[in-house]
Design an enzyme around this catalytic site. Structure first.
Site, PDB file in Angstrom:
ATOM      1  N   PRO A 111      54.866 -23.124  -8.086  1.00 44.68           N
ATOM      2  CA  PRO A 111      53.800 -22.758  -9.016  1.00 44.68           C
ATOM      3  C   PRO A 111      53.965 -23.492 -10.342  1.00 44.68           C
ATOM      4  CG  PRO A 111      54.694 -20.815  -7.942  1.00 44.68           C
ATOM      5  CD  PRO A 111      55.597 -21.961  -7.587  1.00 44.68           C
ATOM      6  N   GLU A 112      52.900 -24.131 -10.793  1.00 42.60           N
ATOM      7  CA  GLU A 112      52.933 -24.842 -12.059  1.00 42.60           C
ATOM      8  C   GLU A 112      52.194 -24.035 -13.120  1.00 42.60           C
ATOM      9  OE1 GLU A 112      52.371 -29.013 -11.999  1.00 42.60           O
ATOM     10  OE2 GLU A 112      53.216 -29.266 -10.004  1.00 42.60           O
ATOM     11  N   HIS A 143      60.934 -10.302   1.967  1.00 43.12           N
ATOM     12  CA  HIS A 143      60.916 -11.130   0.756  1.00 43.12           C
ATOM     13  C   HIS A 143      60.142 -10.497  -0.400  1.00 43.12           C
ATOM     14  CE1 HIS A 143      62.712 -14.071   3.333  1.00 43.12           C
ATOM     15  NE2 HIS A 143      61.597 -14.332   3.983  1.00 43.12           N
ATOM     16  N   ARG A 170      62.192 -17.932  -1.211  1.00 44.69           N
ATOM     17  CA  ARG A 170      63.342 -18.790  -1.523  1.00 44.69           C
ATOM     18  C   ARG A 170      64.276 -18.188  -2.577  1.00 44.69           C
ATOM     19  NH1 ARG A 170      60.256 -24.679  -1.717  1.00 44.69           N
ATOM     20  NH2 ARG A 170      59.104 -24.406   0.227  1.00 44.69           N
TER      21      ARG A 170
END
Length: 270
Positions: A2-3, A90, A109
Site C-alpha cells: 500500500p502506498e 491473518h 505477511r
C-alpha cells in the site's frame, strides 16, 4: 505494498467510524508484527478517538492518553466489521468500538505495525526524519531542486527517498516522471529547477488523482470496505514493459534501479 494514496484512502474510509467514538476493547490476536505490539497499547481502551491523521504511510489515532500508530506494511489492510464477526486467518487485531463495530487489521505477511506513542508523535523515531508531505505547501519545486544539488543518485531513486519527500512509492514515481517527461535514469543533481517545478506538479497531480480514485489495487490491497481501487486502470508506464506508449506508441522499457523495477518511454522521457 500500500502506498500513500491507499493509506490516505484507508484513513478517510475508517475516519467516520472512529472519530468521536470510544475504543471499548483492543483485541490482539497476533502481537508479532514488524515490531512487537506493546503491552501499553491497552491504554487505548476507554479512550475517545478525537482525530485521525496520516504522516507518510502511518495512520495516527489521536486520544487524550496518547496516539496509536498504525502501518499497513507490505500487505496489510483495515476494514470495518461487526465486532462479533469471526476473524479470518491473518486478522491480527481488532479495535472494538462502543458502537458495536470493530476496525480489523488483516496482514498475511505481518510487516505492518501497531504502536503506542505518548507525547508528540511527530518526534517518534519512525516519523521525526521524514520529509515533507507531497501534497503540502512545504513540497515545491524550489525545495526539490535545492535538495537535489550535487546528488548523483538517479532522479527516480531520489524522489522515492522518504527523507526527501514521503509517500512517493514506486508506482507513483514511475507515473509522475512519465507525466513530467523526465528520464528516470538522470542524475538528480542534473535536473533543472524548471523541470523540478514540473515534476512536483506531476507528483501532486498523480497522487491527488489516485486518492480520488480510491488508491491502486495491487496484489493484496483492498479498500476498507473490501472493494478495490481503480487507479491501476489509468497507469501509463508502470508494469507495461513492451506495450505501446500512450503518447508516441514507442514500446515501454523496463530496467532495474535501486533493486526496484522502473518503466519509462525512451522517446517521451529525456
Amino acid at each position: 505494498m500500500p502506498e500513500l494514496p491507499e493509506v490516505e484512502t484507508t484513513r478517510r474510509g475508517i475516519e467516520p467510524w472512529l472519530k468521536g467514538h470510544t475504543v471499548a476493547k483492543v483485541n490482539i490476536r497476533q502481537p508479532k508484527l514488524r515490531w512487537p505490539v506493546p503491552d501499553t497499547i491497552t491504554a487505548l481502551e476507554g479512550q475517545v478517538v478525537h482525530e485521525l491523521t496520516r504522516r507518510g504511510k502511518y495512520i495516527l489515532l489521536h486520544t487524550d492518553a496518547g496516539v496509536g500508530l498504525i502501518h499497513l506494511g507490505m500487505s496489510g489492510s483495515l476494514r470495518i466489521v461487526e465486532a462479533d464477526l469471526e476473524p479470518r486467518k491473518h486478522d491480527h487485531f481488532d479495535l472494538v468500538l462502543g458502537s458495536g463495530k470493530a476496525v480489523r487489521y488483516h496482514d498475511p505477511r505481518r510487516f505492518g505495525a501497531f504502536l503506542w506513542v505518548q507525547g508528540d508523535p511527530l518526534q517518534h523515531p519512525l516519523l521525526c526524519d521524514l520529509g515533507p508531505e507531497p501534497l503540502s505547501d512545504a513540497f515545491d519545486g524550489d525545495y526539490l531542486f535545492a535538495q537535489s544539488r550535487k546528488r548523483t543518485v538517479s532522479v527516480k531513486v531520489f524522489i522515492m527517498n522518504a527523507r526527501i519527500v514521503v509517500g512517493v512509492g514506486n508506482i507513483y514515481a514511475n507515473e509522475a516522471l512519465f507525466l513530467a517527461g523526465i528520464d528516470p535514469r538522470c542524475a538528480a543533481g542534473s535536473v533543472s529547477r524548471e523541470r523540478y517545478l514540473q515534476l512536483v506538479q506531476a507528483i501532486r497531480q498523480i497522487l491527488a488523482y489516485a486518492i480520488e480514485c480510491g488508491g491502486t489495487t495491487l496484489r493484496d490491497f483492498v479498500r476498507e470496505d473490501g472493494t478495490p481501487g481503480y487507479f491501476q486502470l489509468e497507469l501509463k508506464v508502470y508494469d507495461r514493459a513492451g506495450q505501446a506508449c500512450a503518447v508516441c506508441q514507442n514500446p515501454i522499457v523496463q530496467i532495474t534501479q535501486g533493486q526496484r523495477s522502473t518503466w519509462f518511454c525512451p522517446l517521451c522521457q529525456h
